[in-house]
Design a protein around this motif. Structure first.
Motif, PDB file in Angstrom:
ATOM      1  N   ILE A 357     -21.333  -8.832  31.450  1.00 24.28           N
ATOM      2  CA  ILE A 357     -20.561  -7.948  32.332  1.00 24.28           C
ATOM      3  C   ILE A 357     -21.421  -6.774  32.796  1.00 24.28           C
ATOM      4  O   ILE A 357     -21.466  -6.446  33.990  1.00 24.28           O
ATOM      5  N   ILE A 358     -22.117  -6.131  31.861  1.00 25.65           N
ATOM      6  CA  ILE A 358     -22.921  -4.950  32.199  1.00 25.65           C
ATOM      7  C   ILE A 358     -23.987  -5.283  33.238  1.00 25.65           C
ATOM      8  O   ILE A 358     -24.153  -4.566  34.225  1.00 25.65           O
ATOM      9  N   VAL A 359     -24.720  -6.367  33.034  1.00 28.95           N
ATOM     10  CA  VAL A 359     -25.783  -6.739  33.973  1.00 28.95           C
ATOM     11  C   VAL A 359     -25.193  -7.128  35.336  1.00 28.95           C
ATOM     12  O   VAL A 359     -25.771  -6.818  36.380  1.00 28.95           O
ATOM     13  N   ALA A 360     -24.022  -7.758  35.327  1.00 24.11           N
ATOM     14  CA  ALA A 360     -23.386  -8.168  36.582  1.00 24.11           C
ATOM     15  C   ALA A 360     -22.989  -6.970  37.434  1.00 24.11           C
ATOM     16  O   ALA A 360     -23.057  -7.022  38.669  1.00 24.11           O
ATOM     17  N   VAL A 361     -22.555  -5.877  36.788  1.00 23.12           N
ATOM     18  CA  VAL A 361     -22.051  -4.734  37.563  1.00 23.12           C
ATOM     19  C   VAL A 361     -23.127  -3.708  37.897  1.00 23.12           C
ATOM     20  O   VAL A 361     -22.881  -2.812  38.716  1.00 23.12           O
ATOM     21  N   ILE A 362     -24.311  -3.817  37.294  1.00 27.90           N
ATOM     22  CA  ILE A 362     -25.376  -2.858  37.610  1.00 27.90           C
ATOM     23  C   ILE A 362     -25.654  -2.840  39.104  1.00 27.90           C
ATOM     24  O   ILE A 362     -25.844  -1.785  39.713  1.00 27.90           O
ATOM     25  N   GLY A 363     -25.653  -4.025  39.702  1.00 25.55           N
ATOM     26  CA  GLY A 363     -25.939  -4.131  41.131  1.00 25.55           C
ATOM     27  C   GLY A 363     -24.871  -3.530  42.026  1.00 25.55           C
ATOM     28  O   GLY A 363     -25.099  -3.350  43.232  1.00 25.55           O
ATOM     29  N   LEU A 364     -23.696  -3.239  41.468  1.00 23.17           N
ATOM     30  CA  LEU A 364     -22.619  -2.654  42.274  1.00 23.17           C
ATOM     31  C   LEU A 364     -22.751  -1.140  42.412  1.00 23.17           C
ATOM     32  O   LEU A 364     -22.048  -0.526  43.213  1.00 23.17           O
TER      33      LEU A 364
END
Length: 402
Positions: A357-364
């Motif tokens: 989850i953390i890595v997925a949302v970094i780009g947001l």
């Protein structure tokens, strides 16, 4: 006929060269979606299995009724956070009541989106300016990241605002579970490395396998590492969501929010990908119909609200997806997993799902947009910052209202 059934545009003249690309993309995205779906279900406050339920019927329905040929529909972090925030105010996360409300929410979101599409109201999202969306999305991504720190470090931290979570982490540094932290932070590092090497690499699957192996052979569940444990197998049974007037009234504001935010996330990435291909047209109102039907029919098979996701769509496109067949293949892979492989996830650490989850949302977190606005339009920068700060300090729903 094609106007109402977009899949007729690509299924006629479908050839072997398209199928090879669709199979490759469908399998890669399906492999990504298994751990991501479970992770986003956990973020939404649902048992992990519901993330897989939300990755079957909605994918097939959108593939047939949506106009984007590469958009990867399914559970996404932003919508999961909105579910957690909205339904969490009405019921305890993970409880039967919470699950029932989240499934009802999918039905409501679907009806709202379908109605907007039928009445050609897709233009309404144009009234939400880009700085507002960028500020809200960036703040929501930070909130999502902080919400997973407890899983990443093995800490017992209650839900709260970002500053509350930060202070709790500072006060409980001496209580960090070392094996959990090693798994969690190691998973974050592996995911980032895999993404930098090649976006087609199934980073989420790599960290899931690594986490399962380390816990199973290291007996780490006996050393304080929290694991998923039992996940029921089999396909979700057809079930009509429980409906009553008080729940409809209570859920309506969050349903409206998810309908708009989900559609905006979906249409933004769909248009960006379509601009590269130029061999078909993304029609906003038909997208609303496709997403609406995906959520409505998904709710009858225990799915929570879904929409198109940034990262999986990018991977779907890069892996060679040519038509909606890629999404259908991804859904078939999830169905096979539900039928035969759920027992293998027993030893999966929660820290791994938190890392995904953390890595997925970094780009947001849109820092570039903030810098751009500061240089070129101070008023839009002020709007960006007010939205972001309000969302961070007050909460998701309050931030949207501001």
């Amino acid at each position: 006929m094609r106007k109402y059934f977009p899949f007729l545009d690509w299924i006629r003249g479908y050839d072997r060269s398209q199928f090879s690309g669709d199979v490759s993309a469908g399998l890669i995205v399906g492999v990504m979606l298994i751990p991501q779906g479970m992770a986003y279900a956990m973020l939404a406050g649902m048992p992990p299995i519901y993330g897989l339920y939300a990755s079957t019927v909605p994918l097939i329905v959108y593939a047939l009724m949506g106009t984007s040929r590469q958009l990867a529909v399914g559970p996404v972090a932003m919508v999961a956070l909105l579910i957690s925030s909205g339904v969490g105010a009405l019921a305890t996360a993970g409880s039967e009541e919470f699950i029932a409300l989240a499934i009802l929410l999918a039905l409501m979101v679907g009806i709202i989106q379908l109605s907007m599409g039928i009445f050609r109201l897709g233009f309404l999202v144009n009234f939400l300016s880009h700085p507002v969306i960028a500020g809200f999305t960036s703040a929501a991504a930070i909130i999502i990241g902080f919400s997973q720190i407890k899983h990443l470090l093995g800490l017992d931290i209650p839900r709260g605002k970002v500053h509350d979570i930060f202070m709790n982490v500072i006060h409980k540094l001496d209580q960090i579970n070392l094996p959990t932290a090693l798994i969690g932070l190691g998973s974050v590092a592996l995911l980032i490395i895999a993404k930098k090497i090649n976006r087609k690499l199934p980073g989420p699957l790599i960290v899931v396998v690594a986490g399962l192996v380390s816990v199973y052979f290291g007996g780490l569940q006996d050393h304080g590492v929290s694991i998923i444990r039992d996940i029921p197998g089999g396909l979700p049974a057809l079930n009509v969501p429980t409906i009553n007037a008080s729940d409809l009234v209570a859920l309506f504001p969050i349903a409206l929010t998810i309908s708009f935010v989900g559609f905006m996330e979906s249409i933004a990435v769909a248009k960006a990908i379509q601009a590269k291909h130029k061999d078909y047209e993304v029609i906003p109102n038909q997208e609303l119909i496709g997403l609406g039907l995906a959520n409505i029919l998904g709710s009858f098979f225990k799915a929570f609200p879904v929409t198109g996701g940034f990262s999986r769509t990018a991977v779907n496109d890069q892996a060679g997806a040519k038509t909606g067949m890629a999404s259908i293949i991804s859904a078939i892979l999830i169905i096979i997993t539900l039928l035969f492989f759920t027992s293998y996830f027993y030893y999966l650490p929660n820290a791994v799902l938190g890392a995904i989850i953390i890595v997925a949302v970094i780009g947001l977190i849109d820092i570039k947009e903030g810098i751009h606005l500061w240089k070129h339009d101070k008023r839009d920068f002020a709007v960006f910052m007010v939205t972001a700060i309000a969302t961070l300090t007050l909460g998701i729903e309050e931030g949207i209202l501001v």
